[in-house]
Design a protein around this motif. Structure first.
Motif, PDB file in Angstrom:
ATOM      1  N   GLN A 138       0.949  -1.391  -0.014  1.00 60.65           N
ATOM      2  CA  GLN A 138      -0.238  -0.221   0.240  1.00 60.65           C
ATOM      3  C   GLN A 138       1.119   1.372   0.519  1.00 60.65           C
ATOM      4  O   GLN A 138       2.290   1.317   0.056  1.00 60.65           O
ATOM      5  N   VAL A 139       0.426   1.908  -0.401  1.00 60.27           N
ATOM      6  CA  VAL A 139       1.430   3.991  -0.268  1.00 60.27           C
ATOM      7  C   VAL A 139       0.315   5.152  -0.252  1.00 60.27           C
ATOM      8  O   VAL A 139      -1.346   4.484   0.200  1.00 60.27           O
ATOM      9  N   THR A 140       0.939   5.379   0.962  1.00 55.55           N
ATOM     10  CA  THR A 140      -0.231   7.067   1.257  1.00 55.55           C
ATOM     11  C   THR A 140       0.697   8.173   0.919  1.00 55.55           C
ATOM     12  O   THR A 140       1.590   8.363   0.901  1.00 55.55           O
ATOM     13  N   PHE A 141      -0.424   8.758  -0.104  1.00 55.15           N
ATOM     14  CA  PHE A 141      -0.200  10.100  -0.404  1.00 55.15           C
ATOM     15  C   PHE A 141      -0.293  10.850   0.912  1.00 55.15           C
ATOM     16  O   PHE A 141      -1.235  10.949   1.154  1.00 55.15           O
ATOM     17  N   LEU A 142       0.420  12.180   1.219  1.00 54.22           N
ATOM     18  CA  LEU A 142       0.376  13.195   2.381  1.00 54.22           C
ATOM     19  C   LEU A 142       0.960  13.974   2.041  1.00 54.22           C
ATOM     20  O   LEU A 142       1.971  14.794   1.221  1.00 54.22           O
ATOM     21  N   THR A 143       0.295  15.439   2.494  1.00 53.71           N
ATOM     22  CA  THR A 143       0.532  16.788   2.135  1.00 53.71           C
ATOM     23  C   THR A 143       1.830  17.237   3.618  1.00 53.71           C
ATOM     24  O   THR A 143       1.162  16.812   3.659  1.00 53.71           O
TER      25      THR A 143
END
Length: 241
Positions: A138-143
């Motif tokens: 899984q991959v999480t994109f974060l500001t």
């Protein structure tokens, strides 16, 4: 009668990774509202039409977001074909969703033109896959714009620190030390590998590696600046200089 607005993602940088559809709508535009993230090569290729610089540089804004949206509405109401040109993809930390809402409110036709997002393409171009069967499912994109130390955070740092997989941080250079501290404080190992890819897919591209514990100091020493993508996770171990 009104014109039409295209919300266009130009990709991570360079003409080679811009889509055919993006090129098509850019070439028929009457007005182009652009920022700097598309890069010099793409900006130099823009047609000889009215162009408005609406770029944002950290806390320094050429135009504020509400002014950008007013300009899109104004030009469209003048029955012009408008391109709002952004780097990466307009719907991933590009505020494209807000711009779409504004255009809908004024009854203006808009079309979204997806772009290759830098959060996948920039790590990939240096040999860091954001997912990998042996490391991350899984991959999480974060500001990275949000300060983790503020009282009310929209990000669940405990969940993030305990989640398996890769974390990709956009716009995180300014808050890098605070992001690393928040992840460690919430249970992530301080030895977690981290890579920062600066100016990805451009001639001055540079990669900085370290761990959660060391990356802020290393980045400060190397004077890392935006635009940069930060990758946190075991996939960083696949990077080779």
């Amino acid at each position: 009668m009104t014109g039409k607005v295209y919300l266009v993602g130009s990709g991570p940088g360079g003409l080679g990774l811009m889509t055919f559809r993006a090129r098509e709508v850019i070439d028929k535009a009457d007005v182009i509202l652009y920022d700097q993230l598309p890069g010099d090569e793409i900006l130099a290729s823009l047609p000889d039409v009215e162009k408005v610089d609406v770029g944002k540089y950290g806390s320094m804004h050429t135009k504020e977001q509400d002014e950008i949206e007013r300009l899109m509405v104004k030009y469209a109401q003048e029955e012009k074909t408008v391109v709002r040109l952004k780097g990466g993809d307009p719907f991933l930390f590009g505020r494209g969703g807000e711009e779409m809402e504004t255009l809908r409110k004024f009854g203006i036709q808009c079309e979204m033109v997806p772009g290759v997002t830098s959060g996948i393409a920039v790590p990939e171009c240096v040999g860091i896959p954001v997912t990998h069967r042996s490391f991350a499912s899984q991959v999480t994109f974060l500001t990275g714009h949000e300060d983790p130390s503020k009282p009310e955070s929209a990000i669940n740092w405990k969940w993030l620190a305990e989640s398996p997989g890769t974390i990709v941080v956009y716009m995180g250079v300014k808050n890098l030390a605070k992001i690393a501290d928040a992840l460690i404080a919430n249970g992530m190992t301080a030895e977690k590998p981290v890579a920062i890819i600066e100016n990805g897919l451009r001639p001055n591209q540079r990669v900085t590696v370290g761990t959660l514990k060391t990356i802020a100091a290393i980045a400060a020493e190397r004077k890392v600046k935006p635009p940069s993508i930060i990758v946190i996770g075991e996939v960083v171990s696949l990077y080779r200089e």
